[in-house]
Design a protein around this motif. Structure first.
Motif, PDB file in Angstrom:
ATOM      1  N   PHE A 129      -1.690  -2.885   2.155  1.00  0.00           N
ATOM      2  CA  PHE A 129      -2.025  -2.716   3.569  1.00  0.00           C
ATOM      3  C   PHE A 129      -3.199  -3.623   3.914  1.00  0.00           C
ATOM      4  O   PHE A 129      -4.095  -3.819   3.087  1.00  0.00           O
ATOM      5  CB  PHE A 129      -2.406  -1.261   3.867  1.00  0.00           C
ATOM      6  N   ASP A 130      -3.211  -4.131   5.143  1.00  0.00           N
ATOM      7  CA  ASP A 130      -4.350  -4.927   5.584  1.00  0.00           C
ATOM      8  C   ASP A 130      -5.644  -4.138   5.469  1.00  0.00           C
ATOM      9  O   ASP A 130      -6.699  -4.700   5.186  1.00  0.00           O
ATOM     10  CB  ASP A 130      -4.178  -5.368   7.050  1.00  0.00           C
ATOM     11  N   GLU A 131      -5.565  -2.844   5.684  1.00  0.00           N
ATOM     12  CA  GLU A 131      -6.747  -1.987   5.685  1.00  0.00           C
ATOM     13  C   GLU A 131      -7.272  -1.695   4.271  1.00  0.00           C
ATOM     14  O   GLU A 131      -8.405  -1.239   4.125  1.00  0.00           O
ATOM     15  CB  GLU A 131      -6.438  -0.663   6.398  1.00  0.00           C
ATOM     16  N   PHE A 132      -6.461  -1.936   3.254  1.00  0.00           N
ATOM     17  CA  PHE A 132      -6.917  -1.752   1.869  1.00  0.00           C
ATOM     18  C   PHE A 132      -7.824  -2.926   1.515  1.00  0.00           C
ATOM     19  O   PHE A 132      -7.473  -4.081   1.756  1.00  0.00           O
ATOM     20  CB  PHE A 132      -5.733  -1.682   0.901  1.00  0.00           C
ATOM     21  N   PRO A 133      -8.996  -2.662   0.950  1.00  0.00           N
ATOM     22  CA  PRO A 133      -9.952  -3.737   0.684  1.00  0.00           C
ATOM     23  C   PRO A 133      -9.379  -4.856  -0.199  1.00  0.00           C
ATOM     24  O   PRO A 133      -8.726  -4.599  -1.207  1.00  0.00           O
ATOM     25  CB  PRO A 133     -11.092  -3.020  -0.048  1.00  0.00           C
ATOM     26  N   ASP A 134      -9.657  -6.068   0.219  1.00  0.00           N
ATOM     27  CA  ASP A 134      -9.298  -7.244  -0.564  1.00  0.00           C
ATOM     28  C   ASP A 134     -10.461  -7.511  -1.521  1.00  0.00           C
ATOM     29  O   ASP A 134     -11.317  -8.351  -1.275  1.00  0.00           O
ATOM     30  CB  ASP A 134      -9.060  -8.435   0.366  1.00  0.00           C
ATOM     31  N   ARG A 185      -2.488   3.474  -2.405  1.00  0.00           N
ATOM     32  CA  ARG A 185      -3.204   2.618  -1.457  1.00  0.00           C
ATOM     33  C   ARG A 185      -3.023   3.070  -0.014  1.00  0.00           C
ATOM     34  O   ARG A 185      -3.891   2.851   0.815  1.00  0.00           O
ATOM     35  CB  ARG A 185      -2.777   1.160  -1.636  1.00  0.00           C
ATOM     36  N   LYS A 186      -1.921   3.731   0.279  1.00  0.00           N
ATOM     37  CA  LYS A 186      -1.706   4.222   1.646  1.00  0.00           C
ATOM     38  C   LYS A 186      -2.774   5.234   2.035  1.00  0.00           C
ATOM     39  O   LYS A 186      -3.229   5.270   3.174  1.00  0.00           O
ATOM     40  CB  LYS A 186      -0.308   4.802   1.819  1.00  0.00           C
ATOM     41  N   PHE A 187      -3.202   6.070   1.084  1.00  0.00           N
ATOM     42  CA  PHE A 187      -4.237   7.058   1.379  1.00  0.00           C
ATOM     43  C   PHE A 187      -5.577   6.372   1.670  1.00  0.00           C
ATOM     44  O   PHE A 187      -6.305   6.780   2.576  1.00  0.00           O
ATOM     45  CB  PHE A 187      -4.396   8.040   0.215  1.00  0.00           C
ATOM     46  N   ARG A 194       4.782   6.896   5.474  1.00  0.00           N
ATOM     47  CA  ARG A 194       4.813   6.738   4.014  1.00  0.00           C
ATOM     48  C   ARG A 194       4.187   7.924   3.285  1.00  0.00           C
ATOM     49  O   ARG A 194       4.645   8.293   2.204  1.00  0.00           O
ATOM     50  CB  ARG A 194       4.137   5.434   3.613  1.00  0.00           C
ATOM     51  N   ILE A 195       3.151   8.506   3.870  1.00  0.00           N
ATOM     52  CA  ILE A 195       2.551   9.689   3.237  1.00  0.00           C
ATOM     53  C   ILE A 195       3.544  10.842   3.287  1.00  0.00           C
ATOM     54  O   ILE A 195       3.787  11.511   2.270  1.00  0.00           O
ATOM     55  CB  ILE A 195       1.211  10.052   3.901  1.00  0.00           C
ATOM     56  N   LEU A 196       4.139  11.079   4.441  1.00  0.00           N
ATOM     57  CA  LEU A 196       5.141  12.149   4.544  1.00  0.00           C
ATOM     58  C   LEU A 196       6.323  11.898   3.612  1.00  0.00           C
ATOM     59  O   LEU A 196       6.848  12.836   3.015  1.00  0.00           O
ATOM     60  CB  LEU A 196       5.621  12.296   5.985  1.00  0.00           C
ATOM     61  N   ASP A 197       6.741  10.636   3.483  1.00  0.00           N
ATOM     62  CA  ASP A 197       7.845  10.308   2.570  1.00  0.00           C
ATOM     63  C   ASP A 197       7.485  10.677   1.133  1.00  0.00           C
ATOM     64  O   ASP A 197       8.311  11.221   0.396  1.00  0.00           O
ATOM     65  CB  ASP A 197       8.198   8.814   2.640  1.00  0.00           C
ATOM     66  N   GLU A 198       6.251  10.378   0.729  1.00  0.00           N
ATOM     67  CA  GLU A 198       5.839  10.719  -0.634  1.00  0.00           C
ATOM     68  C   GLU A 198       5.827  12.234  -0.820  1.00  0.00           C
ATOM     69  O   GLU A 198       6.292  12.740  -1.840  1.00  0.00           O
ATOM     70  CB  GLU A 198       4.468  10.134  -0.960  1.00  0.00           C
ATOM     71  N   TYR A 199       5.298  12.947   0.161  1.00  0.00           N
ATOM     72  CA  TYR A 199       5.310  14.405   0.081  1.00  0.00           C
ATOM     73  C   TYR A 199       6.749  14.916  -0.022  1.00  0.00           C
ATOM     74  O   TYR A 199       7.045  15.822  -0.796  1.00  0.00           O
ATOM     75  CB  TYR A 199       4.648  15.032   1.313  1.00  0.00           C
TER      76      TYR A 199
END
Length: 156
Positions: A92-97, A109-111, A44-49
């Motif tokens: 993402f699960d890793e993004f704070p709830d 949020r991906k970053f 997803r990061i590469l896609d945004e770039y």
């Protein structure tokens, strides 16, 4: 690294002065020389770039960086792929709830997820996006350090 760093290096942000552009170019050169960039395992990061930068490496420094990154995306010396898990409720699960981060930009949020999942306390580079400034304190509580390359653009 938020995409805006390479975009500013390309001169694509009217609000960024020459000093800010120079700092972004310098940071991209430093990454190529002696830093590792974190990327997500879903691309997803590469896609945004890819959506903002030219894979041909032309015409600007941000494009040259992206061309270099694309060639080195699987080279562990320059990149580390970090697994993240999509989550319909918060990206993402890793993004704070955390309610204090509920308004944080969905696309960025991906970053954050990658930074947290890496467990290395990396700096997230930002040049011109004020959303990072608005949420810097709650992000810091989760170990996400934002390096504001152009703090004059944050309205401080």
């Amino acid at each position: 690294m938020d995409t805006n760093v390479a975009a500013v290096a390309n001169g694509e942000a009217e609000q960024a002065g020459p000093g800010c552009v120079d700092i972004c170019i310098e940071k991209l050169e430093q990454i190529q020389g002696n830093h590792r960039l974190l990327l997500d395992n879903r691309g997803r990061i590469l896609d945004e770039y890819m959506n903002r930068l030219s894979l041909s490496g032309q015409p600007g420094p941000g494009d040259r960086f992206f061309s270099w990154l694309w060639l080195n995306r699987t080279n562990e010396r320059y990149c580390r792929i970090v697994p993240v898990t999509p989550n319909d409720d918060r990206g993402f699960d890793e993004f704070p709830d955390d309610p204090s981060l509920a308004g944080f930009d969905w696309d960025d949020r991906k970053f954050v997820a990658v930074a947290i999942a890496s467990r290395t306390d990396p700096d997230v580079l930002n040049a011109s996006d004020t959303d990072w400034w608005t949420y810097r304190e709650p992000l810091h509580e989760y170990g996400v350090n934002v390096n504001f390359l152009c703090p004059e653009l944050m309205g401080t």
